[in-house]
Design a protein around this motif. Structure first.
Motif, PDB file in Angstrom:
ATOM      1  N   ALA A 274       0.740  -0.928   0.146  1.00 37.00           N
ATOM      2  CA  ALA A 274      -0.074   0.211   0.112  1.00 37.00           C
ATOM      3  C   ALA A 274       0.652   1.076   0.215  1.00 37.00           C
ATOM      4  CB  ALA A 274      -1.018   0.188   1.345  1.00 37.00           C
ATOM      5  N   ALA A 275       1.942   1.195   0.668  1.00 35.11           N
ATOM      6  CA  ALA A 275       2.921   2.285   0.764  1.00 35.11           C
ATOM      7  C   ALA A 275       3.427   2.755  -0.801  1.00 35.11           C
ATOM      8  CB  ALA A 275       4.038   2.317   1.870  1.00 35.11           C
ATOM      9  N   VAL A 276       3.841   1.499  -1.212  1.00 39.15           N
ATOM     10  CA  VAL A 276       4.468   1.721  -2.523  1.00 39.15           C
ATOM     11  C   VAL A 276       3.213   2.393  -3.515  1.00 39.15           C
ATOM     12  CG1 VAL A 276       5.283   0.465  -4.742  1.00 39.15           C
ATOM     13  CG2 VAL A 276       6.125  -0.378  -2.340  1.00 39.15           C
ATOM     14  N   LEU A 277       2.090   1.773  -3.549  1.00 38.46           N
ATOM     15  CA  LEU A 277       0.975   2.419  -4.457  1.00 38.46           C
ATOM     16  C   LEU A 277       0.885   3.696  -3.872  1.00 38.46           C
ATOM     17  CD1 LEU A 277      -1.458  -0.462  -4.369  1.00 38.46           C
ATOM     18  CD2 LEU A 277      -0.419   0.057  -6.185  1.00 38.46           C
TER      19      LEU A 277
ATOM     20  N   LEU B 133      -4.152   3.575  -5.404  1.00 41.95           N
ATOM     21  CA  LEU B 133      -4.250   3.097  -3.656  1.00 41.95           C
ATOM     22  C   LEU B 133      -5.359   1.944  -3.637  1.00 41.95           C
ATOM     23  CD1 LEU B 133      -2.973   2.900  -1.203  1.00 41.95           C
ATOM     24  CD2 LEU B 133      -4.127   4.884  -0.569  1.00 41.95           C
ATOM     25  N   PRO B 134      -6.588   2.167  -4.146  1.00 47.38           N
ATOM     26  CA  PRO B 134      -7.636   1.245  -3.929  1.00 47.38           C
ATOM     27  C   PRO B 134      -7.267  -0.169  -4.619  1.00 47.38           C
ATOM     28  CG  PRO B 134      -8.504   3.153  -4.589  1.00 47.38           C
ATOM     29  CD  PRO B 134      -7.057   3.498  -4.996  1.00 47.38           C
TER      30      PRO B 134
ATOM     31  N   ARG C 195      11.392   0.805   1.747  1.00 48.78           N
ATOM     32  CA  ARG C 195      12.543   1.838   1.318  1.00 48.78           C
ATOM     33  C   ARG C 195      12.235   2.283  -0.195  1.00 48.78           C
ATOM     34  NH1 ARG C 195      18.994  -0.001   1.387  1.00 48.78           N
ATOM     35  NH2 ARG C 195      19.749   2.148   0.528  1.00 48.78           N
ATOM     36  N   ALA C 196      11.693   1.487  -1.160  1.00 53.40           N
ATOM     37  CA  ALA C 196      11.282   1.845  -2.426  1.00 53.40           C
ATOM     38  C   ALA C 196      10.163   2.726  -2.510  1.00 53.40           C
ATOM     39  CB  ALA C 196      10.805   0.657  -3.105  1.00 53.40           C
ATOM     40  N   ALA C 197       9.134   2.673  -1.443  1.00 51.01           N
ATOM     41  CA  ALA C 197       8.269   3.761  -1.288  1.00 51.01           C
ATOM     42  C   ALA C 197       8.612   5.016  -0.798  1.00 51.01           C
ATOM     43  CB  ALA C 197       7.083   3.091  -0.232  1.00 51.01           C
ATOM     44  N   VAL C 198       9.560   5.049   0.138  1.00 55.96           N
ATOM     45  CA  VAL C 198      10.212   6.357   0.709  1.00 55.96           C
ATOM     46  C   VAL C 198      10.847   6.834  -0.553  1.00 55.96           C
ATOM     47  CG1 VAL C 198      11.708   7.236   2.178  1.00 55.96           C
ATOM     48  CG2 VAL C 198      10.053   5.758   2.868  1.00 55.96           C
TER      49      VAL C 198
ATOM     50  N   ASP D 235       5.221  14.723  -7.232  1.00 58.76           N
ATOM     51  CA  ASP D 235       4.455  15.857  -6.714  1.00 58.76           C
ATOM     52  C   ASP D 235       3.397  15.431  -5.988  1.00 58.76           C
ATOM     53  OD1 ASP D 235       6.039  17.466  -8.401  1.00 58.76           O
ATOM     54  OD2 ASP D 235       4.582  17.410 -10.144  1.00 58.76           O
ATOM     55  N   LEU D 236       3.028  16.431  -4.873  1.00 55.69           N
ATOM     56  CA  LEU D 236       1.916  16.073  -4.120  1.00 55.69           C
ATOM     57  C   LEU D 236       0.595  16.094  -5.060  1.00 55.69           C
ATOM     58  CD1 LEU D 236       2.876  18.206  -0.863  1.00 55.69           C
ATOM     59  CD2 LEU D 236       3.267  15.791  -1.236  1.00 55.69           C
ATOM     60  N   THR D 237      -0.315  15.558  -4.205  1.00 66.72           N
ATOM     61  CA  THR D 237      -1.814  15.246  -5.042  1.00 66.72           C
ATOM     62  C   THR D 237      -1.849  14.890  -6.416  1.00 66.72           C
ATOM     63  OG1 THR D 237      -1.868  17.602  -5.922  1.00 66.72           O
ATOM     64  CG2 THR D 237      -2.358  17.152  -3.362  1.00 66.72           C
ATOM     65  N   GLY D 238      -0.647  14.126  -6.826  1.00 66.28           N
ATOM     66  CA  GLY D 238      -0.738  13.663  -8.261  1.00 66.28           C
ATOM     67  C   GLY D 238       0.225  12.384  -8.130  1.00 66.28           C
ATOM     68  N   GLY D 239       0.153  11.812  -9.401  1.00 61.01           N
ATOM     69  CA  GLY D 239       1.031  10.472  -9.469  1.00 61.01           C
ATOM     70  C   GLY D 239       2.460  10.673  -9.905  1.00 61.01           C
ATOM     71  N   ALA D 240       3.356   9.913 -10.109  1.00 63.88           N
ATOM     72  CA  ALA D 240       4.778   9.815 -10.396  1.00 63.88           C
ATOM     73  C   ALA D 240       4.916  10.741 -11.778  1.00 63.88           C
ATOM     74  CB  ALA D 240       5.576   8.604 -10.274  1.00 63.88           C
TER      75      ALA D 240
END
Length: 548
Positions: free
Chosen positions: A462-465, A473-474, A533-536, A543-548
């Motif tokens: 879930a953290a990675v998503l 995330l769902p 670690r990958a999620a961090v 960016d915040l409120t968006g995807g990678a």
């Protein structure tokens, strides 16, 4: 400067103006949730039907089930057992497994209403919508219509599925209607609770508490019914009890559903009245004012994460402790009740050569799956903090992104361990009282805590998503749902071992039925750490409120 005055009265529309448009918008938003609920509940009942027909093919097989289902424990976890003196497959399905579909329908109703009313106000979208030509009651009306449509569809599909199995059409239709009626009642209750608090979680919690109270009242009344004495009238105070009192395939009583419809109408009407007595975005019960100064221990992201999760942890702790004691206290009656059950059904129930060990091992997985829901919801809370604009001001201070995400995951991970300890303790105490074996307390503590790495793996995924594609995330519900299928339905579905191993919960072992695999525990912990670690690292690049 000149002004013009419009001729004639200004038409502002009624309080329900825009209901149709909002309903279409809600259907668009729920394009995945709508079929998930309306198909999932009938499919769950179809599974119960298939499994029971596969293992109880003769009257003798059914007779082996009556020892448990006719006991107070069977009444608590099933129902009053109408027609169990002359048991048939359809009567067993409606009387024992129907309860869980009814509860699912109640959850469907309340969550749908809260999602499209109070949650929309909290997010700010409802204010933008209300700036257009939309009546005051349009959002609530559209949400209730959507809930009613879902309830009707679940009722029709469930009834049609049961009738297609060859069961009596009248009883099948009534059984489906009783499930749909529960969705309407708890949808109406949610229409009331969303007026009380300005927070969606509080509204959902109040409606959920009502569902829990309904389960307890029904259970106490049904236990008295089976024993032939006591407060049997308690079942009639429960919306769940109203659905079960229809007694499909036995008495085929339609009139208890009138009570459900009246209750749904009354609670919804009261919700409309209360909505006119509060300000938009506010609740009738004002929130408790906080301290003007932060506590000394709120000095970092981990402390803030604990503060955000504190109320949820308390609620989950109480719920799992009570559930553990309740399920543990019926250990001996359940083992005795299934002493003469068909071997295939014993396997489905988690049994083995030793039914006691099988049941206790299965309950460890069950509690781990429940705690997995807590972990997933905690990550959704982190996502909500970001979308509501509260993450950015925190990161504008000296808090790093790694500290922010890592702190929240660390607190959740500790919460997972704590909740499994609480659940194991409750289950152990209940089982020890039921069987007289105090050694079961330590056994169940180990059996529950052993599943901690599996839940940590779900948390790390879930953290990675969240860190890479927060809108996805769902998707985390997929591995959790597959874990449920693999744990409960593998014997019936005949899932190959290779596919079974895809479940995070299939590696540690269901202690005490199976030994705990130390290697699996170590691998799951290492894999969870690597994913975290990958999620961090990924969270630091998007960016915040968006995807990678």
């Amino acid at each position: 400067m000149t002004t013009t005055t419009p001729r004639g009265p200004v038409r502002t529309g009624s309080s329900a103006t825009g209901t149709g448009t909002l309903l279409r918008f809600m259907l668009r938003r729920d394009r995945l949730r709508f079929p998930a609920w309306t198909l999932g509940l009938p499919l769950l009942m179809a599974y119960f039907t298939t499994a029971l027909e596969a293992v109880a093919q003769t009257p003798q097989d059914l007779a082996g089930l009556t020892a448990f289902t006719s006991s107070p424990a069977g009444a608590l976890f099933g129902g009053p057992g109408f027609g169990f003196d002359d048991l048939t497959v359809e009567r067993f399905l409606a009387g024992q497994y129907g309860l869980y579909v009814i509860i699912g329908a109640g959850l469907m109703g309340m969550l749908t209403v809260v999602r499209h009313t109070r949650a929309e106000e909290r997010s700010g979208r409802a204010e933008l919508i209300r700036a257009n030509v939309v009546g005051r009651h349009a959002p609530l009306t559209a949400a209730l219509i959507l809930t009613a449509a879902m309830a009707v569809l679940v009722a029709v599909l469930t009834g049609a599925m049961m009738a297609a199995r060859g069961y009596h059409p009248t009883g099948s239709l009534l059984f489906g209607a009783s499930i749909g009626a529960a969705a309407l009642v708890f949808g109406g209750i949610a229409a009331l609770t969303v007026q009380l608090s300005e927070y969606p979680r509080a509204a959902s919690g109040a409606a959920g508490a009502t569902l829990g109270a309904a389960f307890v009242l029904r259970g106490l009344g049904d236990m008295a019914t089976v024993q032939g004495s006591g407060a049997t009238w308690l079942s009639w105070l429960s919306p769940i009890g109203w659905s079960q009192q229809t007694a499909p395939y036995v008495y085929d009583r339609w009139w208890p559903l009138v009570i459900s419809l009246l209750a749904a109408s009354a609670t919804a009407a009261l919700g409309y009245v209360l909505s006119t007595r509060r300000d938009f975005g506010a609740g009738l019960v004002p929130p408790r004012p906080g301290s003007p100064r932060a506590a000394a221990w709120l000095d970092g992201p981990s402390a803030l994460a604990f503060r955000l999760q504190r109320a949820g942890l308390i609620g989950w702790s109480v719920a799992l402790l009570v559930a553990g004691v309740a399920y543990g206290s019926f250990t001996q009656p359940l083992v005795d009740g299934f002493a003469d059950a068909p071997p295939d059904l014993v396997e489905i129930m988690g049994g083995s050569a030793n039914m006691l060990d099988g049941y206790l091992g299965m309950m460890g997985v069950t509690m781990a799956l429940a705690v997995g829901v807590y972990a997933v919801l905690a990550m959704h809370t982190l996502r909500a903090e970001e979308t509501d604009g509260r993450t950015e001001p925190v990161l504008a201070t000296g808090v790093s992104r790694a500290g922010w995400l890592g702190g929240h995951v660390a607190v959740t991970a500790v919460g997972v361990l704590w909740l499994l300890l609480v659940a194991g303790l409750g289950m152990g105490v209940g089982a020890a009282v039921s069987t007289g074996d105090t050694g079961l307390i330590a056994t169940l503590l180990l059996g529950h805590v052993a599943h901690t790495p599996a839940v940590w793996l779900v948390l790390s995924i879930a953290a990675v998503l969240y860190a890479t594609a927060p809108r996805a995330l769902p998707v985390i519900w997929v591995p959790l749902g597959y874990g449920l299928i693999a744990a409960y339905f593998a014997p019936v579905l005949d899932i190959p071992d290779g596919l079974l191993r895809l479940s995070p919960f299939a590696h540690v072992g269901e202690y005490p039925r199976e030994n705990v695999s130390v290697v699996a525990v170590a691998v799951l912990i290492l894999l969870s750490g690597a994913l975290l670690r990958a999620a961090v690292a990924a969270f630091g690049r998007r960016d915040l409120t968006g995807g990678a």
